[in-house]
Write an enzyme that holds these catalytic residues in place. Structure first.
Site, PDB file in Angstrom:
ATOM      1  N   ASP A 117       0.954  -1.232   0.019  1.00  0.00           N
ATOM      2  CA  ASP A 117       0.096   0.035   0.084  1.00  0.00           C
ATOM      3  C   ASP A 117       0.841   1.182   0.014  1.00  0.00           C
ATOM      4  O   ASP A 117       2.110   1.430   0.443  1.00  0.00           O
ATOM      5  CB  ASP A 117      -0.932  -0.252   1.098  1.00  0.00           C
ATOM      6  CG  ASP A 117      -2.198   0.813   1.165  1.00  0.00           C
ATOM      7  OD1 ASP A 117      -3.005   0.861   1.838  1.00  0.00           O
ATOM      8  OD2 ASP A 117      -2.017   1.707   0.034  1.00  0.00           O
ATOM      9  N   ASP A 170      -7.863  -7.429   0.939  1.00  0.00           N
ATOM     10  CA  ASP A 170      -6.847  -7.768   2.190  1.00  0.00           C
ATOM     11  C   ASP A 170      -7.656  -7.234   3.338  1.00  0.00           C
ATOM     12  O   ASP A 170      -8.497  -6.325   3.510  1.00  0.00           O
ATOM     13  CB  ASP A 170      -5.672  -6.562   1.895  1.00  0.00           C
ATOM     14  CG  ASP A 170      -5.793  -5.262   2.376  1.00  0.00           C
ATOM     15  OD1 ASP A 170      -6.261  -4.466   1.477  1.00  0.00           O
ATOM     16  OD2 ASP A 170      -5.544  -5.041   3.354  1.00  0.00           O
TER      17      ASP A 170
HETATM   18  C1  LIG Z   1     -10.104   6.459   0.985  1.00  0.00           C
HETATM   19  C2  LIG Z   1      -9.317   5.349   0.731  1.00  0.00           C
HETATM   20  C3  LIG Z   1      -8.738   4.614   0.575  1.00  0.00           C
HETATM   21  C4  LIG Z   1      -7.819   3.436   0.331  1.00  0.00           C
HETATM   22  N1  LIG Z   1      -6.439   3.926   0.120  1.00  0.00           N
HETATM   23  C5  LIG Z   1      -5.369   3.310   0.432  1.00  0.00           C
HETATM   24  N2  LIG Z   1      -3.991   3.563  -0.188  1.00  0.00           N
HETATM   25  N3  LIG Z   1      -5.328   2.454   1.308  1.00  0.00           N
HETATM   26  C6  LIG Z   1      -6.451   2.085   1.861  1.00  0.00           C
HETATM   27  C7  LIG Z   1      -6.377   1.087   3.062  1.00  0.00           C
HETATM   28  C8  LIG Z   1      -7.758   0.744   3.654  1.00  0.00           C
HETATM   29  N4  LIG Z   1      -8.190  -0.146   4.926  1.00  0.00           N
HETATM   30  C9  LIG Z   1      -9.390  -0.069   5.145  1.00  0.00           C
HETATM   31  N5  LIG Z   1     -10.104  -0.524   5.835  1.00  0.00           N
HETATM   32  C10 LIG Z   1      -9.354  -1.202   6.957  1.00  0.00           C
HETATM   33  N6  LIG Z   1     -10.009   0.873   3.938  1.00  0.00           N
HETATM   34  C11 LIG Z   1      -8.876   1.223   3.153  1.00  0.00           C
HETATM   35  C12 LIG Z   1      -8.952   2.424   2.118  1.00  0.00           C
HETATM   36  C13 LIG Z   1      -7.751   2.578   1.567  1.00  0.00           C
END
Ligand SMILES: CC#C[C@H]1NC(N)=Nc2cc3[nH]c(NC)nc3cc21
Length: 371
Positions: free
Chosen positions: A92, A267
C-alpha cells in the site's frame, strides 16, 4: 502492454474467477492477501503463511519507511529477501496509513508531510517518493498509487476535492513509475458514497491507464449495508479486463458479497488481529476460544482442513492457551484464520467456475448467522 496478464477463466453473474500472472507466481482470483504490515504477517512464519496456500501478501509503505526505513530494506536486498517471502507482494502507498495513524499530517498538492507515530520524526510522502519506496527500495510486485484519504462523514465537495487530488496524484505516480514489465501499478478509485464522483474517478483512472484498479474509501466505518450500497455500482465502473481490488475488506460475509459484485482481490487485518484476541473464524461463524464452553471440547476447529492449526489441535487446548495468554495461542489462531480465509477464497473460485455462486452465497450467509 499492461504488466501481468489477467486471464478470466469463468464468470457467474458479475463474479469472475481467473489468474493474475506475475513474475513471482500466479495469483488465483478471487484472492485474499494476508496483511504483513511491517514485513511480517503478525505471529506467523512465512512457511506457515505458505501452508495456507496464500498466493500474495500485503506490506505497508508507511510502516516500513519509518522502521527499519525503506533504504535499509533496499540495502538488505529488498522486502522479499529481507522477510524470506518469494511470492508476490502488494504494497500500500502510505496515504491511508499517514492520515489514519500519524500524529500530525499536512496534505498539500505537492506532498503529505507528517510526524511518525513512533517517535514524532518528520517525514514527507509525495507520489514520486511513494513510487521510489515501493518499486525501487522495497521492490514490491504490485505498487499502489498514493491517494488522499478523507475521514467520514464527509461532504460531497470535500470528497470531490480529495478524489480529484488523488486523480492528479495518480497521473504523477504513473509518470514516476514509468514503464516496467516486472512490476504493476494499481490506481485507486475514490469518491466516497457519491456515485457521480466514483464515476468521474473511474473515468480519470481509465484515461491514465493502470494494471489494476482498487476501490478505496470503504471499510472506513460505513458498515456492511453502506459498503454493499457502493459495491452495487462501483466495481463495474472499473475496466472489466483488469483486476479489481477492494482495499481493507473484510469480514467473510463482506468478501462473499463483494465477489458477487465483481471484486477480485482483498486484504484485511481481521483474520490475524482477531486470532491474536482468541477469535477463530469457522464455517458456522466466528467463535471465541476464551469461552468456557470450549474448556473440554476435544474437537478441532475444522476437521476437513489439512492445515495443522485447524485439524490437529483440540478447541480445549486452544481454550487453555488463550486463557493462559500463551503466545502459541496467538500463533495457532492467526494461522487457522488465514487458512480459513484462503479456504473461503478457494470455495468461492470453485463456486464461480461451476456457476453456483448464488447457492453458495445463500448457504454461507445462513451458516454464518448461526452463531
Ligand atoms: C479513502 C481511501 C482509501 C484507500 N487508500 C489506500 N491507499 N489504502 C486503503 C487502505 C484501507 N484499509 C481500509 N480499511 C481497513 N480501508 C482502506 C482504504 C484505503
Amino acid at each position: 502492454m499492461a504488466a501481468f496478464p489477467f486471464k478470466i477463466d469463468a464468470t457467474d453473474g458479475r463474479a469472475r474467477t481467473g489468474i493474475l500472472a506475475t513474475p513471482r507466481g500466479d495469483i488465483r482470483t478471487p484472492a485474499f492477501m494476508p496483511v504483513g504490515t511491517v514485513g511480517t504477517v503478525k505471529a506467523m512464519t512465512v512457511d506457515q503463511v505458505k501452508s495456507t496456500s496464500a498466493d500474495i501478501i500485503l506490506g505497508n509503505t508507511y510502516h516500513l519507511m519509518l522502521r527499519p526505513t525503506a533504504e535499509r530494506v533496499a540495502r538488505l536486498g529488498g522486502l522479499h529477501k529481507f522477510m524470506r517471502w518469494d511470492k508476490p507482494i502488494l504494497t500500500d502507498s502510505g496515504g491511508f496509513q499517514v492520515m489514519s495513524l500519524s500524529k500530525i499530517c499536512k496534505v498539500k498538492e505537492e506532498a503529505v508531510t507528517f510526524q511518525s507515530h513512533l517517535d514524532g520524526s518528520r517525514h514527507v510522502l509525495s507520489p514520486e517518493r511513494s513510487m521510489e519506496i515501493q518499486a525501487d527500495l522495497l521492490g514490491s510486485d504490485i505498487v499502489m498509487q498514493l491517494d488522499e484519504l478523507v475521514s467520514l462523514p464527509t461532504t460531497e465537495d470535500k470528497a470531490a476535492d480529495a478524489m480529484r487530488r488523488s486523480a492528479r496524484w495518480a497521473q504523477r505516480c504513473k509518470d514516476a513509475f514509468g514503464t516496467r514489465d516486472a512490476q504493476a501499478l494499481f490506481g485507486i478509485q475514490q469518491g466516497g458514497t457519491f456515485a457521480s464522483l466514483r464515476q468521474e474517478s473511474a473515468d480519470r483512472l481509465r484515461e491514465i491507464g493502470f494494471d489494476g484498479y482498487a476501490i478505496g474509501g470503504l471499510a472506513v466505518g460505513e458498515g456492511h449495508e453502506g459498503m454493499v450500497e457502493v459495491l452495487d455500482y462501483a466495481p463495474e465502473m472499473l475496466p472489466a479486463e483488469r483486476p479489481r481490488y477492494l482495499m481493507g475488506v473484510g469480514k467473510p460475509i463482506d468478501i462473499v458479497e463483494a465477489v458477487a459484485r465483481g471484486v477480485d482481490m482483498f486484504d484485511c487485518v481481521l483474520p490475524t488481529r482477531s486470532g491474536r484476541h482468541g477469535q477463530a473464524w469457522t464455517w458456522d461463524g466466528p467463535i471465541n476460544l476464551k469461552n468456557a464452553r470450549f474448556a473440554e471440547d476435544e474437537n478441532p476447529l475444522d476437521s476437513n482442513s489439512s492445515v495443522s492449526p485447524s485439524c490437529d489441535y483440540s478447541k480445549a487446548y486452544l481454550h487453555h492457551l488463550v486463557r493462559a495468554d500463551e503466545i502459541l495461542g496467538q500463533v495457532l489462531l492467526s494461522w487457522h484464520n488465514i487458512a480459513f480465509f484462503q479456504d473461503l477464497m478457494s470455495q468461492l473460485r470453485a463456486a464461480i467456475a461451476e456457476g453456483r455462486l448464488e447457492a453458495f452465497r445463500r448457504t454461507f450467509a445462513d451458516r454464518q448467522r448461526r452463531m
